[in-house]
Scaffold this motif. Structure first.
Motif, PDB file in Angstrom:
ATOM      1  N   GLU A 106       4.174  -2.410   1.605  1.00 17.63           N
ATOM      2  CA  GLU A 106       3.881  -2.927   0.272  1.00 17.63           C
ATOM      3  C   GLU A 106       3.538  -1.795  -0.689  1.00 17.63           C
ATOM      4  OE1 GLU A 106       3.764  -5.877  -1.564  1.00 17.63           O
ATOM      5  OE2 GLU A 106       5.064  -6.539   0.073  1.00 17.63           O
ATOM      6  N   LYS A 132      11.597   4.196   1.318  1.00  9.64           N
ATOM      7  CA  LYS A 132      10.959   3.042   1.944  1.00  9.64           C
ATOM      8  C   LYS A 132      11.747   2.605   3.186  1.00  9.64           C
ATOM      9  CE  LYS A 132       9.734  -1.772   1.003  1.00  9.64           C
ATOM     10  NZ  LYS A 132      10.820  -2.405   1.761  1.00  9.64           N
ATOM     11  N   LYS A 147       6.537   0.359  -1.783  1.00 13.27           N
ATOM     12  CA  LYS A 147       7.477  -0.238  -2.753  1.00 13.27           C
ATOM     13  C   LYS A 147       7.347   0.423  -4.117  1.00 13.27           C
ATOM     14  CE  LYS A 147       7.942  -4.970  -0.944  1.00 13.27           C
ATOM     15  NZ  LYS A 147       7.609  -6.397  -1.204  1.00 13.27           N
TER      16      LYS A 147
END
Length: 331
Positions: free
Chosen positions: A323, A3, A326
């Motif tokens: 998002e 990420k 994640k």
């Protein structure tokens, strides 16, 4: 790809400037509800509750680049009438550069979709597919040729509405060979012969089947088609979008071809309209921002999964992409 790596790549989007060349389309949406069937014919009666306009075609690719934080300029043809003005106003509103737009006597292409609930009832198109010719074509190509050095990448969004031509691709490929420009093409059936030596093409399954002359029906034929396209077009990468099955990336590494299959990350699919525009915008921005092509394709796959979960022509943002990353296995 972690990420944190994706975040570093996404942060660089704001520094990248992309020219989108192609067929500009205005998407009109008519939303409503259906509660009865017409007594005149066996068709639903749609009670209209809302109408809206959105950027489509090449304009939606540029819109995706803006949503991702990049800088976008667009080059194409719009009509001089009311719909052309609507397109221009929408482009200005989104902050898309208009320096390379031509106005012409032809109609602006408009695709009208009637949607009741989450279901598209019908679509009807108004368009002019004549090829750009004469002085208009000469001026258009001259402008493109003189502007290419100002951009980090060029995306060709081909809908076969008259803008994309053999001469245009020749100019782009010559500049790529000379200066290393990144040239991405969202292809159209019937035009594959034009795309030789570009950096990447992003066909869907149907387009890839036609371009490779291989009916894709399983993994074996998928791999054959991807290899055929790399060989026929002599491009660097082929990214085949496969709908609910995700994407497959083919890349040349010396005399070998590496294939990477990426499963879809979409949780729900409401509307695939414009998903290809999102893919080519995201993969281009990611690659010129320093990602290797596998990482760029992974980020584009996430972005596509986001937009198909929305109604109508939509975009994804860096925040939405992060998002997903994640919890997704890519992270």
């Amino acid at each position: 790809m972690t990420k944190s790596k994706a975040e570093l790549i996404l942060k660089k989007f704001k520094d990248k400037k992309v020219l989108v060349i192609g067929d500009i389309i205005l998407d009109k949406y008519i939303f409503g509800k259906v509660s009865r069937i017409s007594p005149e014919a066996p068709v639903p009666v749609v009670e209209v509750t809302e109408e809206s306009y959105r950027l489509g075609g090449a304009a939606n690719v540029a819109n995706n680049i803006i949503a991702l934080g990049g800088k976008a300029y667009i080059s194409g043809i719009i009509g001089k009438g009311t719909t052309g003005k609507i397109v221009r106003d929408l482009l200005e509103e989104r902050g898309i550069g208009l320096d390379y737009i031509f106005e012409d006597s032809r109609r602006t292409t408009v695709k009208t979709r009637v949607i009741a609930g989450n279901q598209q009832i019908v679509r009807f198109d108004i368009e002019d597919r004549r090829r750009l010719e004469g002085k208009s074509k000469e001026n258009f190509l001259s402008m493109i040729k003189s502007s290419l050095n100002d951009f980090d990448a060029v995306i060709v969004s081909d809908y076969r509405k008259g803008v994309v031509s053999e001469e245009l691709l020749r100019i782009l490929v010559e500049r790529k060979k000379k200066n290393g420009n990144f040239i991405a093409v969202d292809p159209k059936i019937g035009h594959f012969r034009l795309y030789k030596h570009v950096s990447i093409i992003t066909p869907n399954i149907v387009e890839a089947s036609h371009g490779a002359e291989v009916e894709i029906k399983d993994e074996k034929t998928l791999i054959k088609a991807g290899n055929n396209l790399l060989k026929k077009l002599m491009c660097d990468f082929v990214l085949i979008t496969r709908g609910e099955e995700g994407m497959s990336l083919f890349e040349k590494k010396g005399s070998d071809v590496t294939v990477t299959h990426l499963p879809t990350v979409a949780k729900k699919v409401f509307d695939v309209t414009g998903a290809g525009d999102t893919v080519i915008a995201t993969v281009t921005l990611a690659y010129v921002s320093g990602a290797d092509m596998v990482s760029a394709a992974k980020i584009a796959n996430v972005a596509a999964g986001i937009v198909v979960g929305k109604i109508g022509t939509a975009t994804a943002t860096p925040k939405e992409i992060l998002e997903i990353l994640k919890t997704h296995p890519y992270a």
